[in-house]
Motif scaffolding. Sequence first.
Motif, PDB file in Angstrom:
ATOM      1  N   SER A   1       3.557 -15.370  11.717  1.00 10.11           N
ATOM      2  CA  SER A   1       2.622 -16.668  11.667  1.00 10.11           C
ATOM      3  C   SER A   1       3.205 -17.495  12.913  1.00 10.11           C
ATOM      4  O   SER A   1       2.438 -17.943  13.933  1.00 10.11           O
TER       5      SER A   1
ATOM      6  N   TYR B   1       1.513 -17.964   5.001  1.00 11.68           N
ATOM      7  CA  TYR B   1       2.024 -18.185   3.776  1.00 11.68           C
ATOM      8  C   TYR B   1       1.670 -16.638   3.232  1.00 11.68           C
ATOM      9  O   TYR B   1       1.571 -15.981   2.427  1.00 11.68           O
TER      10      TYR B   1
ATOM     11  N   ALA C   1       4.370 -14.143   3.543  1.00 16.79           N
ATOM     12  CA  ALA C   1       4.650 -14.151   3.179  1.00 16.79           C
ATOM     13  C   ALA C   1       4.826 -13.971   1.575  1.00 16.79           C
ATOM     14  O   ALA C   1       5.282 -13.402   0.379  1.00 16.79           O
TER      15      ALA C   1
ATOM     16  N   THR D   1      10.394 -21.523   6.955  1.00 15.91           N
ATOM     17  CA  THR D   1       9.458 -21.839   6.090  1.00 15.91           C
ATOM     18  C   THR D   1       8.695 -21.085   5.059  1.00 15.91           C
ATOM     19  O   THR D   1       8.754 -21.280   3.880  1.00 15.91           O
ATOM     20  N   PHE D   2       9.473 -19.825   5.827  1.00 17.28           N
ATOM     21  CA  PHE D   2       8.546 -18.779   5.027  1.00 17.28           C
ATOM     22  C   PHE D   2       9.023 -17.834   4.253  1.00 17.28           C
ATOM     23  O   PHE D   2       8.300 -16.316   3.904  1.00 17.28           O
TER      24      PHE D   2
ATOM     25  N   ARG E   1       0.625 -21.697   9.444  1.00 20.18           N
ATOM     26  CA  ARG E   1       0.610 -22.045   8.027  1.00 20.18           C
ATOM     27  C   ARG E   1      -0.602 -21.181   6.989  1.00 20.18           C
ATOM     28  O   ARG E   1       0.181 -20.119   6.124  1.00 20.18           O
ATOM     29  N   ARG E   2      -1.728 -20.340   7.331  1.00 22.10           N
ATOM     30  CA  ARG E   2      -2.412 -19.701   7.228  1.00 22.10           C
ATOM     31  C   ARG E   2      -1.945 -18.058   7.167  1.00 22.10           C
ATOM     32  O   ARG E   2      -1.727 -17.247   5.945  1.00 22.10           O
TER      33      ARG E   2
ATOM     34  N   ALA F   1       4.209 -24.649  -0.945  1.00 22.59           N
ATOM     35  CA  ALA F   1       3.144 -24.487   0.740  1.00 22.59           C
ATOM     36  C   ALA F   1       2.986 -25.715   1.985  1.00 22.59           C
ATOM     37  O   ALA F   1       2.556 -26.565   0.580  1.00 22.59           O
TER      38      ALA F   1
END
Length: 520
Positions: A495, A379, A382, A485-486, A375-376, A390
């Motif tokens: 990621s 994003y 991105a 997702t990204f 996740r970190r 998010a």
Amino acid sequence: MPLLIRVLSLALVPLLAETGSAEAHAYGERYDLPVPLWLNLVGGAAVVIFSFVIAAVLLSPAGMTKAPRTRRGLLAVAGLRSPACRAVILAARSLSVFLFLLAVLTGFFGKVDFSRNAAPTIMWALAWVGLAFVCALLGNVWLVVNPWLTLFKWAEALWRKLTGAARLSLALPYPEAIGVLPGIVLMIGFVWFMLASGVAGEPFAIAVALTIYSMITWTGMFLFGPEFWLARGEPFMLVATILGRFAPIELRSGDVRSCVEANCPPDAEQGCSDCPAAFARARAELREINLRPYGAGLVVSHPLPVSMIVVVVMVLALVSFEGFMDTAQWIDLMVSLGEYEYSDGIHAPAKTTLLFVAATALLYGVFCVVSDLIRRIGYAQARGVGDRRARTTTEVMGLFVLSLVPIALAYHIAHYLYWLATNIQYVIPAASDPFAWGWNLFGTRDYMPNRTAVSLAVIWHTAVAAIVVGHVIGVWVAHRVALMTFHTRRAAFASQIPMLVLMVAYTMSSLWMLAQPIMG
């Protein structure tokens, strides 16, 4: 804390294993690896890394903002909606009910003879190992042949004729806050019975376990309705649904508004995919049977809830934990805990079960850390591309956890392939003498399995290929979800580095366990 340190130290054994030749994972027979162990581990890791690079190059964000929908409807093929097809389905359900009742009756009234009594063969070779293979490699047939659902529906039909009532269950509101917690608890109980009780192979114990489980299952169906209980409290349906997402045949049934599976929101456009809730509420009437690529059902756009994440992690932990229990390192662990000497083959029920729960919790924690890094990093790379909010770490876990399913399936195949090839042959003597009373109905009572029917070399190479291919598919699924997702190639690639590290470590651990001689 000392116990946890011991478990963690043993988890690092694959990374510290000495190089050189080793015995392959085999039941009492030796098979020398064709290459040094270190080369086997490095080669498997290299394939996973190479597949990660290929996925990053070939997959692009274009057209991948949604889950794949490449399907070919099979119900359009002439004959699949015919009375003959419905008769085949009825026959399959009837056979499943017959085998279930036979396992209970032979367990209670048959003699203790593993080579002839039908209960162990039905329970383990057909229902547990064999059905998992079918659900994953063909489709979730458990939706169709579940004997508890079939018997409940037959009883409900009889009740309707006698009383005119619409349904047999009370249809009480299910406490949605607990998710699939009943299924998780029953799964832990199943693990205790299978791995720790020491009586899992005894026909009488199998009959008692099936009876207790039946009472719990039918009580849940009566209280909440079969559609809710199947989707929440029936662990075998939960496992079959998870494995069925990998399969190339997708079952779709019922009105989408009837779906209570958390991964299928009420406003989903395409309805419910492999959903036990919709399937049961539609009274097991198929609406669609579709073809899809292997693994396509694992790519989801709606995160699984926490309780379902636990189920997926538990399935992965189970296959690895069971494989580890067959190694010398497991015996060393038990001896260090003061449970038994090398000559004693009885496992400690309580500590074995607690160690399984601890292994599940450890794997869940590792996956939580990996998901947070995904996740970190995702994003951050991105940089605001896309208009979606998010995701939280828990939501990222719910999106990526299904990428672990091919790995669990691969090790299930690797661990059980030789066992299944041998023990499925017990169907032959059991068919002639299911109660071990001395019958010889088909003239096969004295048949003994041929343990050399499939060579160990073929078994081992197939197992290694399954592990590597399973991890490669897992990499593809995870990268596809990352693009959804990204939204950018760069963010998806960056990621997935933490996930790649996890999968490489798991590949090497799985190959190491496969190279160990089975001790139990």
